[in-house]
Design a protein around this motif. Structure first.
Motif, PDB file in Angstrom:
ATOM      1  N   HIS A  10      -7.486  -0.099   1.010  1.00 25.17           N
ATOM      2  CA  HIS A  10      -6.866  -1.322   1.517  1.00 25.17           C
ATOM      3  C   HIS A  10      -7.769  -1.875   2.597  1.00 25.17           C
ATOM      4  O   HIS A  10      -7.896  -1.239   3.630  1.00 25.17           O
TER       5      HIS A  10
ATOM      6  N   LYS B  14     -10.689  -1.964   6.568  1.00 28.41           N
ATOM      7  CA  LYS B  14     -10.670  -3.422   6.712  1.00 28.41           C
ATOM      8  C   LYS B  14     -12.031  -3.922   7.179  1.00 28.41           C
ATOM      9  O   LYS B  14     -12.748  -3.203   7.902  1.00 28.41           O
TER      10      LYS B  14
ATOM     11  N   TRP C 241      -9.384  -9.297   2.651  1.00 27.74           N
ATOM     12  CA  TRP C 241      -8.162  -9.776   3.309  1.00 27.74           C
ATOM     13  C   TRP C 241      -8.456 -11.227   3.661  1.00 27.74           C
ATOM     14  O   TRP C 241      -9.074 -11.523   4.681  1.00 27.74           O
TER      15      TRP C 241
ATOM     16  N   TRP D 299       4.667   2.509   5.033  1.00 30.69           N
ATOM     17  CA  TRP D 299       3.638   2.084   6.000  1.00 30.69           C
ATOM     18  C   TRP D 299       3.823   2.909   7.268  1.00 30.69           C
ATOM     19  O   TRP D 299       4.243   2.431   8.306  1.00 30.69           O
TER      20      TRP D 299
ATOM     21  N   GLU E  45      -4.594   2.790   7.119  1.00 33.72           N
ATOM     22  CA  GLU E  45      -3.824   1.624   7.581  1.00 33.72           C
ATOM     23  C   GLU E  45      -4.749   0.465   7.979  1.00 33.72           C
ATOM     24  O   GLU E  45      -4.448  -0.689   7.694  1.00 33.72           O
ATOM     25  N   ASN E  46      -5.856   0.780   8.620  1.00 27.35           N
ATOM     26  CA  ASN E  46      -6.773  -0.268   9.095  1.00 27.35           C
ATOM     27  C   ASN E  46      -8.250   0.010   8.827  1.00 27.35           C
ATOM     28  O   ASN E  46      -9.075  -0.876   8.934  1.00 27.35           O
TER      29      ASN E  46
ATOM     30  N   GLU F 130       3.657  -0.835   1.049  1.00 26.91           N
ATOM     31  CA  GLU F 130       3.745  -0.752   2.529  1.00 26.91           C
ATOM     32  C   GLU F 130       5.198  -0.724   3.002  1.00 26.91           C
ATOM     33  O   GLU F 130       5.576  -1.455   3.922  1.00 26.91           O
TER      34      GLU F 130
ATOM     35  N   GLN G  48       4.303  -5.413  -0.924  1.00 26.00           N
ATOM     36  CA  GLN G  48       4.210  -4.629   0.316  1.00 26.00           C
ATOM     37  C   GLN G  48       5.546  -4.006   0.711  1.00 26.00           C
ATOM     38  O   GLN G  48       5.619  -2.851   1.078  1.00 26.00           O
TER      39      GLN G  48
ATOM     40  N   ASN H 234      -5.919  -9.182  -0.491  1.00 22.35           N
ATOM     41  CA  ASN H 234      -4.681  -9.023   0.270  1.00 22.35           C
ATOM     42  C   ASN H 234      -4.269 -10.364   0.867  1.00 22.35           C
ATOM     43  O   ASN H 234      -5.093 -11.060   1.477  1.00 22.35           O
ATOM     44  N   GLU H 235      -3.012 -10.728   0.670  1.00 21.58           N
ATOM     45  CA  GLU H 235      -2.390 -11.839   1.413  1.00 21.58           C
ATOM     46  C   GLU H 235      -3.208 -13.117   1.401  1.00 21.58           C
ATOM     47  O   GLU H 235      -3.439 -13.709   2.456  1.00 21.58           O
TER      48      GLU H 235
ATOM     49  N   TRP I  19       3.646   0.288  13.019  1.00 22.71           N
ATOM     50  CA  TRP I  19       3.079  -0.956  13.544  1.00 22.71           C
ATOM     51  C   TRP I  19       4.157  -1.870  14.122  1.00 22.71           C
ATOM     52  O   TRP I  19       3.887  -2.682  14.993  1.00 22.71           O
TER      53      TRP I  19
ATOM     54  N   PHE J 287      -7.956 -11.887  10.402  1.00 24.32           N
ATOM     55  CA  PHE J 287      -8.385 -10.497  10.246  1.00 24.32           C
ATOM     56  C   PHE J 287      -9.833 -10.378   9.766  1.00 24.32           C
ATOM     57  O   PHE J 287     -10.218  -9.403   9.134  1.00 24.32           O
TER      58      PHE J 287
ATOM     59  N   ARG K  71       0.641   0.748  21.310  1.00 29.06           N
ATOM     60  CA  ARG K  71       1.635   1.543  20.590  1.00 29.06           C
ATOM     61  C   ARG K  71       1.126   2.954  20.320  1.00 29.06           C
ATOM     62  O   ARG K  71       1.876   3.914  20.395  1.00 29.06           O
TER      63      ARG K  71
ATOM     64  N   TYR L 129     -12.832  -5.919   9.446  1.00 31.52           N
ATOM     65  CA  TYR L 129     -13.056  -5.993  10.897  1.00 31.52           C
ATOM     66  C   TYR L 129     -13.358  -4.630  11.505  1.00 31.52           C
ATOM     67  O   TYR L 129     -13.782  -4.535  12.653  1.00 31.52           O
TER      68      TYR L 129
HETATM   69  O1  9MR Z   1      -0.221  -1.808  10.410  1.00 31.78           O
HETATM   70  C1  9MR Z   1      -1.400  -2.545  10.608  1.00 31.78           C
HETATM   71  C2  9MR Z   1      -1.652  -2.778  12.089  1.00 31.78           C
HETATM   72  O2  9MR Z   1      -1.920  -1.538  12.725  1.00 31.78           O
HETATM   73  C3  9MR Z   1      -2.831  -3.722  12.285  1.00 31.78           C
HETATM   74  O3  9MR Z   1      -2.979  -4.032  13.655  1.00 31.78           O
HETATM   75  C4  9MR Z   1      -2.628  -4.992  11.473  1.00 31.78           C
HETATM   76  C5  9MR Z   1      -3.838  -5.901  11.531  1.00 31.78           C
HETATM   77  O4  9MR Z   1      -4.939  -5.285  10.903  1.00 31.78           O
HETATM   78  O5  9MR Z   1      -2.386  -4.665  10.103  1.00 31.78           O
HETATM   79  C6  9MR Z   1      -1.263  -3.880   9.887  1.00 31.78           C
HETATM   80  O6  9MR Z   1      -1.131  -3.624   8.507  1.00 31.78           O
HETATM   81  C7  9MR Z   1      -0.856  -4.763   7.702  1.00 31.78           C
HETATM   82  C8  9MR Z   1      -1.535  -4.543   6.363  1.00 31.78           C
HETATM   83  O7  9MR Z   1      -2.895  -4.307   6.540  1.00 31.78           O
HETATM   84  C9  9MR Z   1      -1.306  -5.717   5.435  1.00 31.78           C
HETATM   85  N1  9MR Z   1       0.086  -6.006   5.310  1.00 31.78           N
HETATM   86  C10 9MR Z   1       0.843  -6.161   6.539  1.00 31.78           C
HETATM   87  C11 9MR Z   1       0.632  -4.916   7.399  1.00 31.78           C
HETATM   88  C12 9MR Z   1       1.487  -4.986   8.647  1.00 31.78           C
HETATM   89  O8  9MR Z   1       1.090  -6.073   9.437  1.00 31.78           O
END
Ligand code: 9MR
Length: 369
Positions: free
Chosen positions: A111, A78, A115, A320, A74-75, A278, A243, A164-165, A328, A120, A9, A80
């Protein structure tokens, strides 16, 4: 495993942006009136967006500079990314975003520290051996990770999505991960306590994606139970991040207003601050026709935001992503007709869409907090 760079993308997004005539942020905003951050600030709301290291191109950054008072990576924060390798921490991608926020006088959200979802976590972490006393080993690892990340960014991160989640939408229970296997619920408590210790001035938030649409009942119930447990056990937590990926499964017409109100009321009664962390609108079930689709997206957004802004406990609102080409959702839930999704306030041509006006209208109508 998902990575922050470079996804299909992002590559497509780059091509699209390159093929378009240059649009200056000034032109894009000429008819738009005050910025979203200014409209939000009038009501005591901080407005902003996610930003990913793979999309830091000038025209996009111009939109963020004009519209946003807060940025969230956004990432790049994290596990990872930061701990892709067990023995080497990588803060470079996160630092690029933090630097952009600092250079432009924007606030920074973090953020996310835990997670708690195996999809992830880096592979090595999934196979980690916490030693002969796994509870002790897991606690030591988690506290050390949170210490390193929080102290690296210090007070620049004023608000952290600590966990998160962690709720499984299907069961409403805490997900199974190496941390819950070793520690059970305690891994959630430990994450918040470590965040309080190493980011003592930051707002600490639980963030999740349960939505107001039909089919989310078990998820909402599970999250509410978690919020209650956190309060009952005196875990240091300040806010609840909703979110707000509305139209999650393409059901934006099936909002459950009264159930949703009861759910948000319960969080408010427990003295949580509220954040929209988000926001975007999945347009999967809307027609191909752009005008009809944009109108549907805008209407769903206005409906949702009017309800959410009625809560004076809500004082942060982040999208987001701000342009469709950087969303995304393009890669995640493609439309059946194969046309690009239109889930954000600006189009791939970097011009504002009806969704931006719907957001502005909801902010104008919001009570002051
Ligand atoms: O938008 C994010 C995307 O680019 C990543 O590939 C994905 C996995 O890390 O995470 C997406 O962001 C998420 C966010 O961290 C947590 N809530 C859901 C979001 C959309 O999937």
């Amino acid at each position: 495993m998902f990575t922050h760079i470079p996804t299909r993308r992002h590559i497509l997004a780059g091509l699209t942006a390159a093929a378009l005539p240059p649009v200056t942020a000034g032109a894009a905003h000429a008819d738009a009136g005050p910025s979203l951050k200014a409209l939000a600030a009038e009501k005591g709301i901080l407005f902003g967006s996610a930003l990913s290291a793979g999309t830091m191109e000038a025209a996009y950054l111009d939109i963020l500079k004009t519209e946003c008072g807060v940025i969230v990576p956004e990432n790049e924060f994290k596990v990872y990314v930061i701990a892709a390798q067990a023995d080497r921490y990588n803060f470079a991608p996160g630092d690029a975003i933090a630097g952009f926020a600092r250079d432009n006088g924007m606030k920074l959200r973090g953020h996310t520290l835990l997670w708690n979802k195996v999809e992830f976590m880096p592979k090595w972490l999934l196979n980690i051996d916490f030693g002969r006393k796994p509870a002790l080993g897991a606690e030591r690892y988690l506290r050390d990770y949170i210490k390193r990340v929080c102290t690296h960014y210090g007070d620049q991160v004023f608000s952290w999505d600590v966990v998160n989640e962690t709720i499984d939408p299907k069961t409403g229970e805490i997900r199974d991960t190496p941390f819950t296997k070793a520690l059970g619920f305690d891994c959630i408590r430990i994450a918040f306590e470590a965040a309080r210790e190493y980011a003592p001035r930051a707002q600490l938030v639980y963030n999740d994606y349960m939505s107001w649409e039909a089919g989310n009942e078990t998820h909402r119930k599970g999250v509410q139970k978690l919020l209650e447990m956190l309060r009952n056990k005196n875990v240091p937590i300040d806010g609840f991040g909703i979110q707000s990926h509305i139209g999650n499964d393409g059901h934006i017409k099936e909002a459950q207003h009264s159930e949703w109100r009861a759910f948000v009321d319960a969080a408010v009664d427990m003295k949580y601050r509220l954040l929209i962390t988000e926001f975007d609108v999945n347009d999967k079930d809307l027609p191909t026709d752009i005008a009809a689709r944009d109108a549907g997206v805008a209407a769903a957004a206005k409906d949702y935001l009017d309800l959410m802004f009625s809560y004076k406990e809500l004082d942060q609102f982040l999208c987001w992503g701000m342009t469709d080409n950087h969303s995304w959702l393009q890669g995640w839930t493609p439309r059946a007709d194969k046309t690009p999704q239109r889930p954000t306030p600006y189009g791939a041509d970097y011009r504002p869409k009806p969704l931006r006006e719907a957001i502005a209208a909801a902010l104008r109508a919001a009570p002051k907090r």
